[in-house]
Design a protein around this motif. Structure first.
Motif, PDB file in Angstrom:
ATOM      1  N   HIS A   1     -31.963 -51.499 -62.362  1.00  0.00           N
ATOM      2  CA  HIS A   1     -33.405 -51.726 -62.196  1.00  0.00           C
ATOM      3  C   HIS A   1     -34.044 -52.449 -63.384  1.00  0.00           C
ATOM      4  CE1 HIS A   1     -33.780 -49.433 -58.512  1.00  0.00           C
ATOM      5  NE2 HIS A   1     -33.037 -48.489 -59.054  1.00  0.00           N
ATOM      6  N   TRP A   2     -33.298 -52.742 -64.439  1.00  0.00           N
ATOM      7  CA  TRP A   2     -33.869 -53.346 -65.641  1.00  0.00           C
ATOM      8  C   TRP A   2     -34.348 -54.764 -65.352  1.00  0.00           C
ATOM      9  CZ3 TRP A   2     -36.109 -52.178 -69.859  1.00  0.00           C
ATOM     10  CH2 TRP A   2     -36.254 -53.096 -70.884  1.00  0.00           C
ATOM     11  N   PRO A   3     -35.645 -55.061 -65.596  1.00  0.00           N
ATOM     12  CA  PRO A   3     -36.190 -56.385 -65.293  1.00  0.00           C
ATOM     13  C   PRO A   3     -36.080 -57.383 -66.441  1.00  0.00           C
ATOM     14  CG  PRO A   3     -37.971 -54.941 -65.896  1.00  0.00           C
ATOM     15  CD  PRO A   3     -36.704 -54.112 -65.934  1.00  0.00           C
ATOM     16  N   GLY A   4     -35.684 -56.926 -67.625  1.00  0.00           N
ATOM     17  CA  GLY A   4     -35.712 -57.779 -68.810  1.00  0.00           C
ATOM     18  C   GLY A   4     -34.367 -58.401 -69.131  1.00  0.00           C
ATOM     19  N   THR A   5     -34.239 -58.834 -70.371  1.00  0.00           N
ATOM     20  CA  THR A   5     -33.044 -59.518 -70.845  1.00  0.00           C
ATOM     21  C   THR A   5     -31.962 -58.503 -71.242  1.00  0.00           C
ATOM     22  OG1 THR A   5     -33.781 -59.497 -73.145  1.00  0.00           O
ATOM     23  CG2 THR A   5     -34.477 -61.379 -71.780  1.00  0.00           C
ATOM     24  N   ASP A   6     -30.772 -59.035 -71.486  1.00  0.00           N
ATOM     25  CA  ASP A   6     -29.674 -58.174 -71.953  1.00  0.00           C
ATOM     26  C   ASP A   6     -29.971 -57.598 -73.332  1.00  0.00           C
ATOM     27  OD1 ASP A   6     -28.214 -58.540 -69.642  1.00  0.00           O
ATOM     28  OD2 ASP A   6     -27.047 -60.216 -70.442  1.00  0.00           O
ATOM     29  N   ASP A   7     -30.605 -58.393 -74.189  1.00  0.00           N
ATOM     30  CA  ASP A   7     -30.986 -57.888 -75.518  1.00  0.00           C
ATOM     31  C   ASP A   7     -32.003 -56.753 -75.389  1.00  0.00           C
ATOM     32  OD1 ASP A   7     -29.330 -59.675 -76.801  1.00  0.00           O
ATOM     33  OD2 ASP A   7     -30.915 -61.145 -77.180  1.00  0.00           O
ATOM     34  N   GLY A   8     -32.926 -56.904 -74.467  1.00  0.00           N
ATOM     35  CA  GLY A   8     -33.900 -55.846 -74.231  1.00  0.00           C
ATOM     36  C   GLY A   8     -33.236 -54.584 -73.724  1.00  0.00           C
ATOM     37  N   PHE A   9     -32.229 -54.733 -72.862  1.00  0.00           N
ATOM     38  CA  PHE A   9     -31.520 -53.565 -72.356  1.00  0.00           C
ATOM     39  C   PHE A   9     -30.735 -52.880 -73.476  1.00  0.00           C
ATOM     40  CE2 PHE A   9     -28.083 -51.321 -70.191  1.00  0.00           C
ATOM     41  CZ  PHE A   9     -28.834 -50.535 -69.337  1.00  0.00           C
ATOM     42  N   ALA A  10     -30.155 -53.685 -74.370  1.00  0.00           N
ATOM     43  CA  ALA A  10     -29.446 -53.101 -75.515  1.00  0.00           C
ATOM     44  C   ALA A  10     -30.412 -52.307 -76.391  1.00  0.00           C
ATOM     45  CB  ALA A  10     -28.765 -54.205 -76.323  1.00  0.00           C
ATOM     46  N   ALA A  11     -31.624 -52.829 -76.591  1.00  0.00           N
ATOM     47  CA  ALA A  11     -32.631 -52.099 -77.375  1.00  0.00           C
ATOM     48  C   ALA A  11     -33.037 -50.823 -76.648  1.00  0.00           C
ATOM     49  CB  ALA A  11     -33.850 -52.989 -77.623  1.00  0.00           C
ATOM     50  N   LEU A  12     -33.136 -50.879 -75.333  1.00  0.00           N
ATOM     51  CA  LEU A  12     -33.484 -49.696 -74.551  1.00  0.00           C
ATOM     52  C   LEU A  12     -32.419 -48.609 -74.686  1.00  0.00           C
ATOM     53  CD1 LEU A  12     -35.521 -48.498 -72.473  1.00  0.00           C
ATOM     54  CD2 LEU A  12     -33.950 -49.332 -70.722  1.00  0.00           C
ATOM     55  N   THR A  13     -31.152 -49.001 -74.674  1.00  0.00           N
ATOM     56  CA  THR A  13     -30.089 -47.998 -74.835  1.00  0.00           C
ATOM     57  C   THR A  13     -30.119 -47.379 -76.224  1.00  0.00           C
ATOM     58  OG1 THR A  13     -28.451 -49.680 -75.415  1.00  0.00           O
ATOM     59  CG2 THR A  13     -28.585 -49.029 -73.091  1.00  0.00           C
ATOM     60  N   ARG A  14     -30.492 -48.169 -77.230  1.00  0.00           N
ATOM     61  CA  ARG A  14     -30.644 -47.589 -78.570  1.00  0.00           C
ATOM     62  C   ARG A  14     -31.803 -46.598 -78.602  1.00  0.00           C
ATOM     63  NH1 ARG A  14     -29.699 -52.870 -80.020  1.00  0.00           N
ATOM     64  NH2 ARG A  14     -31.870 -53.253 -80.505  1.00  0.00           N
ATOM     65  N   LEU A  15     -32.905 -46.935 -77.929  1.00  0.00           N
ATOM     66  CA  LEU A  15     -34.072 -46.065 -77.888  1.00  0.00           C
ATOM     67  C   LEU A  15     -33.767 -44.732 -77.207  1.00  0.00           C
ATOM     68  CD1 LEU A  15     -36.955 -48.503 -76.970  1.00  0.00           C
ATOM     69  CD2 LEU A  15     -36.747 -47.172 -79.045  1.00  0.00           C
ATOM     70  N   THR A  16     -33.011 -44.791 -76.129  1.00  0.00           N
ATOM     71  CA  THR A  16     -32.704 -43.573 -75.382  1.00  0.00           C
ATOM     72  C   THR A  16     -31.548 -42.806 -76.000  1.00  0.00           C
ATOM     73  OG1 THR A  16     -31.324 -44.841 -73.854  1.00  0.00           O
ATOM     74  CG2 THR A  16     -33.605 -44.433 -73.189  1.00  0.00           C
ATOM     75  N   GLY A  17     -30.874 -43.415 -76.961  1.00  0.00           N
ATOM     76  CA  GLY A  17     -29.764 -42.736 -77.618  1.00  0.00           C
ATOM     77  C   GLY A  17     -28.485 -42.743 -76.811  1.00  0.00           C
ATOM     78  N   LEU A  18     -28.381 -43.620 -75.833  1.00  0.00           N
ATOM     79  CA  LEU A  18     -27.185 -43.682 -74.996  1.00  0.00           C
ATOM     80  C   LEU A  18     -26.483 -45.010 -75.183  1.00  0.00           C
ATOM     81  CD1 LEU A  18     -28.604 -42.245 -71.676  1.00  0.00           C
ATOM     82  CD2 LEU A  18     -27.267 -41.065 -73.388  1.00  0.00           C
ATOM     83  N   THR A  19     -25.179 -44.953 -75.184  1.00  0.00           N
ATOM     84  CA  THR A  19     -24.352 -46.163 -75.232  1.00  0.00           C
ATOM     85  C   THR A  19     -23.233 -46.003 -74.226  1.00  0.00           C
ATOM     86  OG1 THR A  19     -22.996 -45.233 -76.999  1.00  0.00           O
ATOM     87  CG2 THR A  19     -24.819 -46.653 -77.655  1.00  0.00           C
ATOM     88  N   ARG A  20     -22.645 -47.100 -73.879  1.00  0.00           N
ATOM     89  CA  ARG A  20     -21.525 -47.043 -72.914  1.00  0.00           C
ATOM     90  C   ARG A  20     -20.312 -46.445 -73.558  1.00  0.00           C
ATOM     91  NH1 ARG A  20     -21.989 -48.639 -67.948  1.00  0.00           N
ATOM     92  NH2 ARG A  20     -23.582 -50.141 -67.501  1.00  0.00           N
TER      93      ARG A  20
END
Length: 137
Positions: free
Chosen positions: A118-137
């Motif tokens: 559902h992410w509408p932004g860029t891949d860099d934005g998604f990477a920042a979002l995963t850092r914010l939520t504290g989750l990584t693959r």
């Protein structure tokens, strides 16, 4: 005697509300993103709002998650903040902190793949979002 009862009740209710508000401030301070993450959260806010709306409308997600996201959208639409803007840093960042806290709980329950879909932004934005939520693959 009746006047004293109502006065005591009013003081008790006001004290309870003040303590609850102070507890909320402490929780927001503890949960806030560290370092530059808060700045990233503010920069990502438009994409995150679209993400929240898309996730809340997804019927494949559990109802609890959709309700939580709907309540978050209602909070963000409400014109009065929980933390007044006169309080330095937290006053302007309370929305970003609350969004981050709710997203952390949603991501942990729904999974990172649901967010990515559902992410509408860029891949860099998604990477920042995963850092914010504290989750990584």
């Amino acid at each position: 005697m009746t006047g004293s009862f109502w006065g005591d009740l009013l003081i008790g209710v006001a004290s309870a509300l003040l303590l609850a508000w102070l507890a909320l401030v402490v929780v927001l301070i503890v949960v806030r993103p560290r370092g530059g993450l808060l700045r990233e959260a503010l920069r990502l806010l438009p994409d995150v709002l679209r993400l929240i709306r898309r996730l809340a409308a997804d019927p494949t997600l559990p109802r609890g998650i959709r309700i939580r996201l709907g309540l978050l959208l209602a909070y963000l639409a409400f014109p009065i903040d929980l933390i007044p803007d006169v309080i330095p840093v937290l006053g302007y960042a309370d929305d970003a902190i609350i969004v981050t806290a709710v997203l952390r709980s949603v991501v942990r329950r729904a999974g990172l793949d649901a967010l990515r879909a559902h992410w509408p932004g860029t891949d860099d934005g998604f990477a920042a979002l995963t850092r914010l939520t504290g989750l990584t693959r």
